[in-house]
Scaffold this active site. Sequence first.
Site, PDB file in Angstrom:
ATOM      1  N   SER A  89       0.821   0.493  -1.183  1.00  0.00           N
ATOM      2  CA  SER A  89       0.411  -0.820  -0.683  1.00  0.00           C
ATOM      3  C   SER A  89      -0.050  -1.756  -1.799  1.00  0.00           C
ATOM      4  O   SER A  89       0.671  -1.989  -2.749  1.00  0.00           O
ATOM      5  CB  SER A  89      -0.680  -0.632   0.371  1.00  0.00           C
ATOM      6  OG  SER A  89      -0.957  -1.854   0.974  1.00  0.00           O
ATOM      7  N   HIS A  90      -1.277  -2.214  -1.694  1.00  0.00           N
ATOM      8  CA  HIS A  90      -1.810  -3.201  -2.632  1.00  0.00           C
ATOM      9  C   HIS A  90      -2.450  -2.540  -3.858  1.00  0.00           C
ATOM     10  O   HIS A  90      -2.914  -3.233  -4.759  1.00  0.00           O
ATOM     11  CB  HIS A  90      -2.873  -4.021  -1.919  1.00  0.00           C
ATOM     12  CG  HIS A  90      -3.910  -3.121  -1.314  1.00  0.00           C
ATOM     13  ND1 HIS A  90      -3.635  -2.387  -0.178  1.00  0.00           N
ATOM     14  CD2 HIS A  90      -5.139  -2.765  -1.703  1.00  0.00           C
ATOM     15  CE1 HIS A  90      -4.667  -1.645   0.109  1.00  0.00           C
ATOM     16  NE2 HIS A  90      -5.607  -1.852  -0.804  1.00  0.00           N
ATOM     17  N   ASP A 132       3.383  -5.821   3.779  1.00  0.00           N
ATOM     18  CA  ASP A 132       2.891  -5.804   5.158  1.00  0.00           C
ATOM     19  C   ASP A 132       1.620  -6.630   5.357  1.00  0.00           C
ATOM     20  O   ASP A 132       1.273  -6.973   6.480  1.00  0.00           O
ATOM     21  CB  ASP A 132       2.723  -4.362   5.687  1.00  0.00           C
ATOM     22  CG  ASP A 132       1.803  -3.511   4.837  1.00  0.00           C
ATOM     23  OD1 ASP A 132       1.281  -4.020   3.827  1.00  0.00           O
ATOM     24  OD2 ASP A 132       1.619  -2.321   5.181  1.00  0.00           O
ATOM     25  N   ARG A 133       0.941  -6.974   4.265  1.00  0.00           N
ATOM     26  CA  ARG A 133      -0.265  -7.794   4.424  1.00  0.00           C
ATOM     27  C   ARG A 133       0.051  -9.274   4.214  1.00  0.00           C
ATOM     28  O   ARG A 133       1.063  -9.616   3.612  1.00  0.00           O
ATOM     29  CB  ARG A 133      -1.322  -7.389   3.397  1.00  0.00           C
ATOM     30  CG  ARG A 133      -1.803  -5.976   3.576  1.00  0.00           C
ATOM     31  CD  ARG A 133      -2.911  -5.652   2.613  1.00  0.00           C
ATOM     32  NE  ARG A 133      -3.417  -4.317   2.889  1.00  0.00           N
ATOM     33  CZ  ARG A 133      -4.642  -3.906   2.628  1.00  0.00           C
ATOM     34  NH1 ARG A 133      -5.499  -4.722   2.040  1.00  0.00           N
ATOM     35  NH2 ARG A 133      -5.032  -2.688   2.915  1.00  0.00           N
ATOM     36  N   LYS A 157       2.565  -3.646  10.271  1.00  0.00           N
ATOM     37  CA  LYS A 157       2.157  -5.033  10.105  1.00  0.00           C
ATOM     38  C   LYS A 157       3.174  -5.731   9.213  1.00  0.00           C
ATOM     39  O   LYS A 157       3.914  -5.068   8.482  1.00  0.00           O
ATOM     40  CB  LYS A 157       0.746  -5.130   9.564  1.00  0.00           C
ATOM     41  CG  LYS A 157       0.487  -4.406   8.260  1.00  0.00           C
ATOM     42  CD  LYS A 157      -1.002  -4.470   7.963  1.00  0.00           C
ATOM     43  CE  LYS A 157      -1.354  -3.850   6.639  1.00  0.00           C
ATOM     44  NZ  LYS A 157      -1.654  -2.419   6.746  1.00  0.00           N
ATOM     45  N   ASP A 184       1.392  -8.568  -0.047  1.00  0.00           N
ATOM     46  CA  ASP A 184       0.892  -7.501  -0.916  1.00  0.00           C
ATOM     47  C   ASP A 184       2.028  -6.661  -1.500  1.00  0.00           C
ATOM     48  O   ASP A 184       3.197  -7.031  -1.385  1.00  0.00           O
ATOM     49  CB  ASP A 184      -0.092  -6.610  -0.143  1.00  0.00           C
ATOM     50  CG  ASP A 184       0.610  -5.770   0.904  1.00  0.00           C
ATOM     51  OD1 ASP A 184       1.654  -6.214   1.389  1.00  0.00           O
ATOM     52  OD2 ASP A 184       0.129  -4.669   1.224  1.00  0.00           O
ATOM     53  N   ASP A 223       3.663  -3.943  -0.697  1.00  0.00           N
ATOM     54  CA  ASP A 223       4.781  -3.507   0.142  1.00  0.00           C
ATOM     55  C   ASP A 223       5.117  -4.489   1.259  1.00  0.00           C
ATOM     56  O   ASP A 223       5.894  -4.163   2.164  1.00  0.00           O
ATOM     57  CB  ASP A 223       4.494  -2.123   0.726  1.00  0.00           C
ATOM     58  CG  ASP A 223       3.255  -2.087   1.589  1.00  0.00           C
ATOM     59  OD1 ASP A 223       2.302  -2.838   1.302  1.00  0.00           O
ATOM     60  OD2 ASP A 223       3.219  -1.318   2.567  1.00  0.00           O
TER      61      ASP A 223
HETATM   62  C1  G16 Z   1      -3.782   0.395   5.368  1.00  0.00           C
HETATM   63  C2  G16 Z   1      -3.613   0.562   6.848  1.00  0.00           C
HETATM   64  C3  G16 Z   1      -4.397  -0.483   7.588  1.00  0.00           C
HETATM   65  C4  G16 Z   1      -5.845  -0.466   7.148  1.00  0.00           C
HETATM   66  C5  G16 Z   1      -5.936  -0.612   5.641  1.00  0.00           C
HETATM   67  C6  G16 Z   1      -7.339  -0.420   5.141  1.00  0.00           C
HETATM   68  O1  G16 Z   1      -3.176  -0.804   4.984  1.00  0.00           O
HETATM   69  O2  G16 Z   1      -2.245   0.469   7.226  1.00  0.00           O
HETATM   70  O3  G16 Z   1      -4.276  -0.227   8.940  1.00  0.00           O
HETATM   71  O4  G16 Z   1      -6.549  -1.490   7.754  1.00  0.00           O
HETATM   72  O5  G16 Z   1      -5.143   0.368   5.023  1.00  0.00           O
HETATM   73  O6  G16 Z   1      -7.745   0.870   5.426  1.00  0.00           O
HETATM   74  P1  G16 Z   1      -9.095   1.461   4.873  1.00  0.00           P
HETATM   75  O7  G16 Z   1     -10.164   0.510   5.354  1.00  0.00           O
HETATM   76  O8  G16 Z   1      -9.205   2.817   5.484  1.00  0.00           O
HETATM   77  O9  G16 Z   1      -9.025   1.473   3.376  1.00  0.00           O
HETATM   78  P2  G16 Z   1      -2.178  -0.843   3.759  1.00  0.00           P
HETATM   79  O10 G16 Z   1      -1.758  -2.278   3.671  1.00  0.00           O
HETATM   80  O11 G16 Z   1      -3.008  -0.390   2.583  1.00  0.00           O
HETATM   81  O12 G16 Z   1      -1.087   0.110   4.118  1.00  0.00           O
END
Ligand code: G16
Length: 543
Positions: A113-114, A281-282, A376, A277, A279
């Site tokens: 992700s990010h 999705d954000r 997302k 971000d 990937d």
């Molecule tokens: C992931 C999850 C999201 C979550 C986020 C933060 O996002 O897909 O549902 O809200 O992590 O999670 P945490 O608070 O447990 O760090 P991404 O964009 O990182 O895949």
Amino acid sequence: MAVREIATKAYLDQKSGTAGLRKKVAVFQQPHYLENFLQSVFDCAPELKGQTLVLGGDGRHHNRAAIQTAIAIAAGNGIQRVIVGQGGLLSTPAASHLIRLRKAAGGLILTASHNPAGPDGDFGIKFNIGNGGQASESLTDRIYEQSKVLSRYRIFEGSYVDIDRRGLQTIGDMEIEIVDCVDDYAALMQEMFDFDRIREWLRKGHSIRFDAMHAVTGPYAQRIFVEMLGAPLNSIVNASPLEDFGGGHPDPNLIYAKPLVDLLFGDRAPDFGAASDGDGDRNMILGRGIFISPGDSLAMLAAHLNKLPGYKDGIAGIARSMPTCRAADKVAKAMAVPMYETPTGWKFFCNLLETGRITICGEESFGTGSSHVREKDGLWAVLAWLNVLAVTGLSVKEIAEAHWKHYGRHYYARHDYDELSAATATQVMQHLAGLGTELPGQKFGDWTVTQADEFSYQDPLDGSIAANQGLRIVFGDDARIILRLSGTGTKGATLRLYLERYEQHESSLAWKTNEALAPLVNIADKIIKLGEITGRKAPSVIT
Ligand code: G16
């Protein structure tokens, strides 16, 4: 060259977090590490055999090598066809769409992700099932259990696929189809939104700036905003995906997308600004001189969604994760549609989407999406906003102000305390959990605690229960303080403190967020003693 069974030693740390397995690149580069994890996935998902698998990633360091490994292990496990994004690229929502479109039995999305990328950065892998959504917790738990006892994996040895060349290739009996990473996703967006109206809005001189943060969305933004919608080329910045994301931190928020924020708050601000971000999705949404918090963005889009072509029939329901502010709840109430509160993690929305209970959902962590895929979707949110601007003729600020006037405003912030020791983080959680029963009824400033508990969730479809999903202190409709442990970090423990304050009087709708939340920060400090227990004077990051 043939399929071989290789003896291996189990790793004991392959437990998925909030969204898949995330570790330092060096961890993934250990001998057999990725092979082991993939074999555990194939062992626990026998439905993949003889079927189609979608494969792609966010393009970060190690992506290309991992794609080759995944293809070889898939061939070793009897997969019939693997669909791979050209160059190994697929944004997370595009992968989710491709799984659904091509009726694949599942997909592997290579992303952290990010999280920062590069040889010293992070890598990750998610397994998505046939509906395009992330594997459930019970399935990732089974994969984890399997990974701890794994003693062999099956691999097609010596295979190499040219992932840059579109078209069909084969390894043994398995077909590999390399596809353009944007085509199908762009076509889906065209179905959901009124591209003519957006094009017209841009043609009339409205300006946008999209920051792809040198991550996966560059090619998508280029195709959709520039080639299909006619935005000028300079509307997109940092558009070429780089293996180290340009050394940056592709998390679209006020801290990591600061140049974009400065532009939107400056004298020469465009009408609309957005970022995505690693990937894709954000999303972060900005207007001229205004930042739309993710919880507000969910509420505002929900309120306008029936104006957009893909949602003409209105919405079935809305969902948000528990720590996300309750702005969308007001919209759901006004629309008389159900509102669902789920644990953090997009996977918890999937059954609600799958059964048609909800149409739109979102999270405080800059995630918004709808029933069109099971992840997302950053660019979806950006296009939804552009479509709303085009059909209403209003500016982002006008939309926000009208929304707050009608529904009231939820001031919101998240304070992250990164890289704590697990023991310290647990101590903080235990301290607050221990106060649970004595808090209700206590008054702090103007607010009285109405509820203090640990959130747990029962899935309405499969009845599964997710416990320990964060501690909450609720002050009726007025405010909430929430504390939970992040499930996505790769170094130490991260505590997240979420603060929400609701105001509806007209004179209280234009405060500065940090000032509005200051009293709540003091109350949180008094109750949780985060500073005292952790020794930290301030959060690592405020978003
Ligand atoms: C992931 C999850 C999201 C979550 C986020 C933060 O996002 O897909 O549902 O809200 O992590 O999670 P945490 O608070 O447990 O760090 P991404 O964009 O990182 O895949």
